[in-house]
Design an enzyme around this catalytic site. Structure first.
Site, PDB file in Angstrom:
ATOM      1  N   LYS B 100       0.838  -1.204   0.000  1.00  0.00           N
ATOM      2  CA  LYS B 100       0.000   0.000   0.000  1.00  0.00           C
ATOM      3  C   LYS B 100       0.870   1.250   0.000  1.00  0.00           C
ATOM      4  CE  LYS B 100      -2.388  -1.231   3.648  1.00  0.00           C
ATOM      5  NZ  LYS B 100      -1.841  -2.594   3.785  1.00  0.00           N
ATOM      6  N   CYS B 189     -12.608   2.355  16.222  1.00  0.00           N
ATOM      7  CA  CYS B 189     -11.407   1.536  16.115  1.00  0.00           C
ATOM      8  C   CYS B 189     -10.491   1.605  17.319  1.00  0.00           C
ATOM      9  CB  CYS B 189     -10.699   1.802  14.788  1.00  0.00           C
ATOM     10  SG  CYS B 189      -9.382   2.988  14.757  1.00  0.00           S
ATOM     11  N   MET B 190     -10.495   2.682  18.094  1.00  0.00           N
ATOM     12  CA  MET B 190      -9.508   2.814  19.155  1.00  0.00           C
ATOM     13  C   MET B 190     -10.067   3.093  20.545  1.00  0.00           C
ATOM     14  SD  MET B 190      -7.001   2.160  17.518  1.00  0.00           S
ATOM     15  CE  MET B 190      -6.347   1.961  19.140  1.00  0.00           C
ATOM     16  N   MET B 374      -7.713  -4.479  16.408  1.00  0.00           N
ATOM     17  CA  MET B 374      -9.175  -4.485  16.370  1.00  0.00           C
ATOM     18  C   MET B 374      -9.808  -5.671  17.095  1.00  0.00           C
ATOM     19  SD  MET B 374      -9.896  -1.755  15.197  1.00  0.00           S
ATOM     20  CE  MET B 374      -8.415  -0.771  15.152  1.00  0.00           C
ATOM     21  N   GLY B 411      -5.060   1.520  13.943  1.00  0.00           N
ATOM     22  CA  GLY B 411      -5.406   1.208  12.567  1.00  0.00           C
ATOM     23  C   GLY B 411      -5.299   2.376  11.617  1.00  0.00           C
ATOM     24  N   GLN B 412      -5.326   3.602  12.137  1.00  0.00           N
ATOM     25  CA  GLN B 412      -5.338   4.766  11.249  1.00  0.00           C
ATOM     26  C   GLN B 412      -4.103   5.625  11.503  1.00  0.00           C
ATOM     27  OE1 GLN B 412      -9.399   6.410  10.320  1.00  0.00           O
ATOM     28  NE2 GLN B 412      -9.815   5.713  12.381  1.00  0.00           N
TER      29      GLN B 412
END
Lengths: 220, 785, 81
Positions: B100, B189-190, B374, B411-412
């Site tokens: 990616k 997500c967090m 997650m 995740g971000q």
């Protein structure tokens, strides 16, 4: 026209071969440099020598011709991008490193594909699918306006008789022989003097996309 | 491979293959000849820039995608991003990226980039000048507030917001407009990681850093397919295992993944029972007397909270936990329900495997790092399972030292930087929480707004915010850098809500998505390196990037969009910056919130120079391990550790029981549905699907089935399966023996594909403490379609 | 089913025209080099008659300077044909 081009094609390598005759290879003795990780400096230069040592001479000289630059770049999105995987892989393609490295570690002939296998220049990175993507479809999600620079041109010596410089960055491509020698090598960039192991004795890294810096003596 | 049934077909196929082969040989031979004749001739496959100078300059940036925060170098030629390489100066990835990252710049150049503003007029979106769209947004915001009150407007952002994006959003909505309706998708997500840190340590974000990987002997991945989700970190683990002889990786998961395959041991557990297993590990550690008493006596206190805490599936659900101090003996008695033998029955994990894990954590000679993401956070008891893994590290004292690290991954790219540190959640402020008088005073002071502006009561967390939009309590919502119409659980309710007549939805994005489909106004946004900004990664590292290329058309940074609207609402004084240096000015203002050794941030000039700087950044030095006086300048108690986040200067061990999932398989809905990602695609795929290499590798979503379940259902690879939950259904192709294999009775679906909206099936149950929904567990049934 | 590949040299400055001309012919695939005045041509005709027709048409392409064969294959080329 044909004749003229033929000349152009051959002069370079011959001269390159001449000027490295009798070159002595010296690797720094590790005695007094215990703290230095030899594998980790000078673009991991030690790797080049090691892999050269480990490659049999017959293999170095072998010549198959079925891999060419057009195909090489077809698998890439820009010069230096990780190539896509041009053949089928098991659906589970799950990082059993021996799967990829069993062929791409050492190279050799693959009866399955009827071809000589290209060798990875960075076998220490074993999570192959981290960077190399499968090709399940050629259809795009949407149109793209992606453009990039042209691949480095070949044979661009600084002087008419000097060995050509290394036109690309060495990051993750420290191991010259994996692409430039052997039957899996890319035809156009295969060297014809593979019996010499110290590539960077004659070929200086001069990344084509970087501006040429001229020496200016610092003022007093 | 082509499969054929009869002989004739087979011959045709063979002939075709042979034909193709000959053509290929013809092509190769011509090109090889051309190459020999004309050195340097090129037949590159990508469109090549015309009149290009051929020179490339390299500029640093953090990667656009996950929370790892790899340093990348973007190659720019004649104003366009043309290449990527790993930044060798960045300690996160040391020059290596994943697929990616290497292709990230291609995401800038999809032909359907949004380049002009659009406004819905009589049902259709019409292009308008961006200034007109901004006028309309300001006007709508103003009239909605006047008509329906200050809490009828909301902003919903993202862990992909840059730090300045989130900061100006919070300043405008909380400081100027006086509403706590500020949320971000990082809630999805967090949030459990945050409440886990807050309840166990009193301060958010990991004590350790990625360097732990170079010291640890044992890695335990808790419901965490790192090989695909954090591949760069995972390969660093593999490299360590190769280089050092005493390194082992244990994968503890509900589904077999690439991580399980690369691990030395894979242990599977039944969904939700990680709670029981974590307690059983602690039971075993105490039972075997592997407790690090020196550490526990000095640095740990024991607590319990409420039990049977619900799942939040009903509107207006409220919950407040209450901590009660308990003794070690009480804690130890609590654990008696969790002997390995009892837990084997609940979890399906063999007692000997539980004992094996306990022995690894318990062995004083082994350094242990636990990773999770997650699997533990998207969990209706997410806060609890975070607490329980900390318990293991605290009982054994394996924390805050190199290699001993309970490590919560993100995740971000800026879930930490923008959402957790800037505090773009309803209850948060850049420093502290809205409920705290001192924190409000500090914010009002720095923001130059009256103290009375800042509401001391939190309003809606994300799920409740979208419920309020559905109910009509919220009439105006501005969504930036996220795609909730793919990612909200129980999606159909929230999409229908957004579409209701008098709701006004503004969406800032870079490509059309299912979320822009429901928008009343679309603002074209600058993406990633088309603007200046900062991200904050999982290991407390702040990463600056300069504007490297120009945004297309009228696209504008999200920060500047908010500034434009704020000025139209009369807040010029609070948003005075010029376009030339607004990012620097905003950073220096924001930095004041974190002054002091516990969270000091690096000055702008330092961030510009370096490939990321870890906070606390005190006297020119980064802090790699917090709570350890050898590394952390905020420690002051004179002991070998100082857990200064809690008032008692101790880390808290929590007695948290096992409680079942909100919805488990039954006779009618007899399968677990688990959702997640694949390495090729990031979140909803709005960027990665526009990257040819990635889309071509995984062009569509699928449902992973266990081979025996597939056989019982009578489906083979690629055949369509209808998945039905109580909330919705979707029909998609089956994948059997692919890269992931779920256990019997479970299916797994990646959520990146907007053609198969799997979140129409998921349940909007959440952890009552963190309010983070569980995307990993709900009940479905399957039919062959 | 003959398959041939050639290097096609265009008349001065006529590379683009040559590509268009060649691509317009049946059974032809064209790969232009992007930094040299040279075009790779692959022809893949169904039979001998069509092949001859094509060769005739190739000779009449105005923008073409020269054509040199690099690869040839014909699987119907049996003895006694």
């Amino acid at each position: 026209m044909m004749k003229q081009s033929e000349k152009r094609g051959w002069v370079g390598p011959c001269i390159a071969a001449c000027c490295i005759l009798g070159a002595a290879v010296t690797i720094g003795s590790p005695k007094h440099s215990a703290a230095i990780d030899l594998g980790n400096f000078d673009h991991q230069g030690q790797k080049v020598f090691r892999s050269y040592e480990a490659t049999p001479e017959t293999y170095l000289a072998a010549d198959s011709g079925d891999r060419n630059l057009a195909r090489f770049y077809e698998l890439r999105q820009y010069p230096g991008s990780p190539p896509r995987i041009p053949h089928g892989v098991e659906a589970s393609f799950s990082g059993d490193e021996s799967n990829c490295l069993s062929c791409h570690g050492k190279g050799g002939y693959s009866p399955e594909f009827g071809k000589f296998v290209p060798v990875t220049p960075h076998p220490e990175n074993t999570l192959c699918y981290q960077c190399h993507a499968r090709v399940i479809t050629e259809k795009a999600f949407g149109e793209s306006d992606w453009q990039s620079i042209r691949p480095p041109r070949l044979g661009r010596s600084f002087l008419s008789s000097s060995p050509p410089p290394i036109p690309h960055s060495l990051q993750l491509r420290e191991n010259c022989i994996s692409c430039h020698t052997g039957p899996g090598a890319v035809v156009e960039i295969r060297v014809e003097h593979s019996s010499r192991g110290n590539c960077r004795q004659c070929h200086v890294p001069a990344v084509q996309t970087a501006p040429v810096n001229e020496f200016v003596r610092p003022g007093p | 491979m082509t499969t054929t049934n009869n002989q004739g077909d087979n011959e045709v196929t063979m002939k075709l293959n042979r034909r193709r082969f000959i053509r290929h040989a013809a092509t190769s031979s011509a090109i090889a000849t051309a190459g020999a004749l004309f050195p340097g001739i090129s037949f590159g496959s990508w469109p090549q820039l015309a009149n290009n100078s051929g020179l490339v300059s390299w500029q640093k940036a953090p990667c656009r995608f996950c929370g790892t925060g790899c340093g990348v170098l973007i190659g720019v030629s004649d104003g366009r991003a043309v290449a990527v390489k790993g930044d060798p100066n960045c300690s996160v990835n040391k020059g290596l990226c994943c697929m990616k990252g290497y292709h990230s710049v291609q995401a800038l150049y999809g032909k359907d980039r949004l380049t002009t503003a659009q406004v819905r007029k009589n049902g259709t979106l019409v292009e308008v000048p961006i200034q007109e769209a901004l006028d309309l947004i300001a006007d709508k915001l103003k009239t909605t507030r006047e008509l329906h009150g200050k809490d009828s407007v909301a902003i919903y952002g993202s862990g992909q917001w840059t730090i300045p994006d989130g900061y100006v959003a919070s300043k405008l909505f909380k400081g100027c407009l006086g509403t706590n309706n500020v949320e971000a998708n990082a809630r999805l997500c967090m949030a459990s990681a945050v409440t886990g840190f807050m309840t166990s340590f009193g301060l958010d974000e990991p004590m350790g850093c990625y360097e732990d990987m170079d010291h640890a002997n044992i890695f335990v991945t808790w419901g965490n397919n790192m090989a695909e989700m954090h591949p760069v970190l995972f390969s660093r683990m593999l490299a360590n295992r190769k280089r050092r002889t005493n390194v082992r990786i244990i994968d503890f998961a509900t589904r077999s993944t690439r991580t399980s395959q690369a691990a030395d041991k894979s242990i599977l557990f039944k969904p939700q029972t990680d709670l029981a297993v974590a307690n059983a590990i602690c039971y075993e550690i105490i039972n075997r007397d592997w407790v690090n008493w020196d550490f526990v006596n000095q640095h740990v206190s024991f607590h319990r909270g409420k039990t049977d805490i619900g799942y939040g599936t009903e509107d207006h659900f409220a919950f407040k936990d209450q901590a009660e101090a308990i003794s070690f003996e009480e804690y130890s008695r609590f654990l008696e329900d969790y002997t390995p033998e009892k837990v084997e029955k609940i979890s399906g994990v063999a007692a000997k495997d539980i004992k094996y894990l306990a022995a690894l954590y318990g062995d004083p000679a082994l350094k242990v790092t636990s990773f999770w993401c997650m699997g533990m956070n998207q969990h209706t008891r997410g806060t609890w399972i975070n607490n329980l893994v900390y318990n293991i590290h605290l009982l054994t004292g394996k924390i805050s030292t190199p290699g001993n690290s309970p490590f919560s991954l993100t995740g971000q790219p800026s879930a930490c930087g923008t959402v957790r540190e800037v505090g773009t959640l309803t209850h948060k402020l850049p420093h502290g929480v809205v409920m705290n008088q001192h924190h409000r005073e500090m914010a009002a002071g720095i923001w130059d707004v009256p103290l009375s502006n800042i509401d001391p009561k939190p309003s809606y967390h994300t799920v409740e915010m979208f419920r309020a939009l559905d109910r009509g309590d919220i009439k105006f919502i501005w969504i930036q850098v996220t795609n909730p119409m793919v990612t909200m659980p129980n999606l159909r309710r929230y999409r229908d809500g957004g579409l209701k007549g008098d709701r006004f939805v503004v969406v800032s994005d870079v490509y059309p998505t299912p979320t822009t489909d429901i928008a009343d106004v679309i603002l074209p946004a600058a993406m990633w390196v088309e603007q200046e900004g900062m991200f904050g990664n999982s290991e407390r590292r702040t990463q600056h990037f300069a504007q490297i290329v120009d945004p297309p058309g009228e696209a504008m940074s999200d920060t500047w969009q908010i500034i434009e609207v704020a000025r139209r609402l009369g807040f010029e004084q609070q948003f005075p910056w010029s376009k030339e240096d607004y990012i620097e000015k905003i950073w220096e203002e924001y930095r004041r919130f974190h002054a002091g050794p516990k969270h000091e941030m690096a000055p702008y000039s330092v961030l510009r120079e370096r490939s990321g700087v870890q906070w606390p950044y005190v006297n020119g030095r980064e802090t790699r391990w917090r709570f350890n006086p050898k590394y952390d300048p905020a420690c002051s108690n004179g002991k070998d550790f100082d857990f200064y986040g809690k008032k008692d200067n101790r880390a808290w061990i929590w007695a948290r029981p096992y409680e079942p999932a909100a919805e488990s398989p039954d006779n009618t809905y007899n399968f677990w549905l688990n959702t997640g990602r694949v390495i090729e695609h990031w979140h909803t795929g709005s960027m990665t699907r526009r990257i040819p290499v990635l889309h071509n590798a995984v062009p569509a979503a699928y449902v992973e089935l266990h081979p025996e379940d597939a056989a019982e259902l009578g489906v083979v690879n690629g055949e369509m399966v209808k998945i039905i939950s109580r909330r919705g259904e979707v029909t998609m192709p089956a994948q059997i023996q692919g890269r992931g294999v779920p256990v019997r009775g479970m299916v797994f679906v990646p959520f990146f594909d907007e053609s198969y909206l799997i979140n129409e099936l998921t349940l909007d149950a959440f952890c009552p403490i963190s309010k983070q929904p569980d995307y990993k567990k709900c009940a479905v049934r399957l039919e062959k379609a | 089913m003959p398959v041939f590949s050639y290097l096609a040299t265009p008349k001065r400055g006529a590379k683009t025209t040559l590509c268009v001309d060649l691509a317009a012919l049946p059974y032809c695939e064209v790969i232009p080099a992007d930094n040299q005045d040279l075009v790779v041509l692959i022809t893949d005709t169904p039979d001998e008659t069509k092949e001859k027709e094509l060769q005739k048409r190739l000779k009449s392409v105005q923008s073409l300077q020269s054509l040199s064969l690099t690869f040839g294959y014909d699987d119907h080329e049996q003895p006694g044909r």
